[in-house]
Design a protein around this motif. Structure first.
Motif, short mmCIF file in Angstrom:
data_model
loop_
_atom_site.label_atom_id
_atom_site.label_comp_id
_atom_site.label_asym_id
_atom_site.label_seq_id
_atom_site.Cartn_x
_atom_site.Cartn_y
_atom_site.Cartn_z
N MET A 182 -8.27 1.22 -6.72
CA MET A 182 -8.53 2.43 -7.49
C MET A 182 -7.75 3.64 -6.97
SD MET A 182 -10.49 1.32 -9.77
CE MET A 182 -11.16 2.79 -10.57
N CYS A 183 -6.68 3.39 -6.26
CA CYS A 183 -5.92 4.48 -5.64
C CYS A 183 -5.40 5.46 -6.70
CB CYS A 183 -4.76 3.90 -4.84
SG CYS A 183 -3.73 5.15 -4.09
N MET A 184 -5.62 6.75 -6.41
CA MET A 184 -5.25 7.80 -7.37
C MET A 184 -3.74 8.01 -7.48
SD MET A 184 -8.08 9.61 -8.39
CE MET A 184 -7.67 11.36 -8.38
N SER A 185 -3.00 7.51 -6.51
CA SER A 185 -1.55 7.74 -6.50
C SER A 185 -0.77 6.79 -7.41
CB SER A 185 -0.99 7.59 -5.08
OG SER A 185 -1.20 8.76 -4.33
N HIS A 186 -1.42 5.70 -7.84
CA HIS A 186 -0.66 4.65 -8.52
C HIS A 186 -0.41 4.95 -9.99
CE1 HIS A 186 -2.10 1.59 -5.27
NE2 HIS A 186 -1.56 2.68 -4.77
N ALA A 187 0.12 6.12 -10.28
CA ALA A 187 0.44 6.45 -11.66
C ALA A 187 1.94 6.70 -11.75
CB ALA A 187 -0.32 7.69 -12.10
N ALA A 213 0.83 -1.20 0.00
CA ALA A 213 0.00 0.00 0.00
C ALA A 213 0.87 1.25 0.00
CB ALA A 213 -0.90 -0.01 1.23
N CYS A 214 0.29 2.33 -0.58
CA CYS A 214 0.96 3.62 -0.52
C CYS A 214 0.24 4.48 0.51
CB CYS A 214 0.98 4.27 -1.90
SG CYS A 214 -0.60 4.99 -2.40
N TYR A 215 0.73 5.70 0.69
CA TYR A 215 0.10 6.58 1.68
C TYR A 215 -1.36 6.83 1.34
CZ TYR A 215 -1.16 10.73 4.25
OH TYR A 215 -1.83 11.63 5.05
N GLU A 216 -1.64 7.05 0.06
CA GLU A 216 -3.03 7.37 -0.31
C GLU A 216 -3.95 6.17 -0.09
OE1 GLU A 216 -3.56 9.51 -3.97
OE2 GLU A 216 -5.67 9.86 -3.50
N CYS A 217 -3.42 4.96 -0.24
CA CYS A 217 -4.22 3.76 0.06
C CYS A 217 -4.74 3.78 1.50
CB CYS A 217 -3.38 2.49 -0.12
SG CYS A 217 -2.94 2.05 -1.80
N THR A 218 -4.02 4.47 2.38
CA THR A 218 -4.38 4.45 3.80
C THR A 218 -5.40 5.53 4.16
OG1 THR A 218 -2.75 6.07 4.63
CG2 THR A 218 -1.98 3.80 4.29
ZN LIG Z 1 -2.16 3.72 -3.13
#
Ligand SMILES: [Zn+2]
Ligand SMILES: [Zn+2]
Length: 391
Positions: free
Chosen positions: A255-260, A170-175
């Motif tokens: 669908m996390c917005m950070s995963h680009a 997970a990334c920060y935005e996932c949390t």
């Molecule tokens: Zn994420």
């Protein structure tokens, strides 16, 4: 590991003790470039630790100035620093602690004033922040250029340490929860212009929780530099009241917005924000992708403001996020002004002779060039030498 352990003379080598640690490679530490975002309570401690370890290059980023209330949690600051920029005092003290360390102080807003290429050209990012918005920015930038970052957070005697690494857990935005997004959006609650006057709830912190969390952050950064195992996507929670320390893992949001991720990045050694024009960059984009290529800024550029009452127009050329509500008021008649916005440059614009800096793109920016479904990411690599110059 077959790396030989080199034992130096303790009389002449300040890093002598580290030589006894089997995996420690002072040369790796000396070659490293670390970006520390935030020079508050956590940042002070992280910088102190990295300096003592002999990190080669430290880039310190912060937008704040020192007030007396910082002195209870900031080992690098003195009472005489009141009013100084945090980055300047921190850089000076780091240099005092260890003259071997090369330092660069960067005073600015990480959310939109630092080129993404900076993240690309450092080894590790350490986030020493007190707000979700900046964490979210760092998270997205790190993902975009595929760099790990170490987050730390403190409140009273509690602390959290987390490593986020693109593609690994997970990334920060996932949390983030819905409530977190609400708090972040508060800052942008005005329909168009960013609000600056919403005070963020001040979280009480102590020098002890700062040094505990920052110590773990520094160690995670050190492990990343050495290629040792870390646990991305997990949180280490430290409860200083009960002395409980435990790990918890976050689920990855599909669908996390950070995963680009920006791929491929094309380095342009001749391109510099202050010299290269919008037209120059568009021509480079078209050479890469064909004549229909356009530049996608990735933010809303306010090219001008037009008064709805008296009709007066004035050029702006700044990111929307940079403007305050007062910009919506006409200086001529006091009427309401409307913004002229743009996020794509196709070649028919009137400002192609402006430099990239003159349309609010910072040094070492990475700009997306797109033609249909095909994209390349153009980096202003010509800024690297001057921007990433450490003293
Ligand atoms: Zn994420
Ligand atoms: Zn007017």
């Amino acid at each position: 590991m077959t790396t030989p352990i080199i034992i130096t003379d303790p009389d002449t080598d300040r890093y002598h003790t580290f030589g006894y640690i089997s995996w420690w490679q002072q040369e790796v530490v000396r070659q490293a470039t670390v970006l520390v975002v935030g020079a508050g309570a956590l940042g002070n401690e992280v910088l102190k630790n990295l300096a003592l370890m002999g990190i080669g290059n430290l880039l310190i980023a912060d937008f704040d100035t020192i007030e007396d209330s910082n002195l209870s949690r900031s080992v690098l600051f003195r009472a005489s620093d009141n009013g100084r920029r945090k980055v300047d005092a921190a850089a000076e003290r780091v240099k005092e602690l260890n003259p071997d360390v090369n330092v660069k102080a960067w005073h600015g807003n990480i959310n939109f004033e630092m080129g993404l290429g900076v993240f690309r050209h450092v080894d590790v990012i350490v986030g020493c922040l007190d707000n979700r918005e900046a964490r979210l920015s760092i998270n997205r930038f790190s993902w975009a250029v595929n760099k790990p970052w170490v987050d730390g957070a403190i409140q009273e005697l509690m602390g959290i340490v987390r490593v986020f690494w693109p593609g690994r857990g997970a990334c920060y935005e996932c949390t983030l929860t819905d409530l977190d997004y609400q708090i972040i959006n508060l800052r942008y609650s005005c329909p168009l212009l960013a609000r600056d006057n919403i005070l963020q709830g001040k979280v009480p912190t102590t020098p002890t929780s700062a040094s505990i969390v920052a110590a773990f952050q520094t160690q995670e950064a050190l492990k990343l530099l050495h290629g040792l195992e870390v646990q991305p996507g997990k949180a280490m929670l430290i409860n200083g009241l009960t002395n409980d320390v435990y790990m918890t893992e976050y689920p990855v949001k599909e669908m996390c917005m950070s995963h680009a991720t920006m791929q491929p990045v094309v380095e342009l050694p001749q391109a510099r924000a202050a010299e290269t024009t919008v037209g120059d960059l568009l021509r480079i984009a078209q050479a890469q992708l064909g004549s229909g290529a356009a530049l996608e800024l990735g933010f809303e550029l306010v090219t001008g403001m037009a008064c709805l009452e008296c009709g007066q127009e004035s050029p702006v050329f700044q990111r929307m996020a940079r403007l305050y509500e007062t910009a919506a008021v006409c200086p001529n008649c006091g009427g309401r002004r409307e913004m002229q916005l743009l996020h794509r440059i196709q070649g028919n614009e009137e400002f192609l002779e402006r430099t990239l800096a003159e349309i609010d793109l910072p040094p070492l920016s990475i700009i997306r060039a797109r033609h249909g479904r095909e994209s390349v990411y153009l980096e202003l690599t010509g800024d690297k030498e001057s921007f990433l110059s450490f003293a």
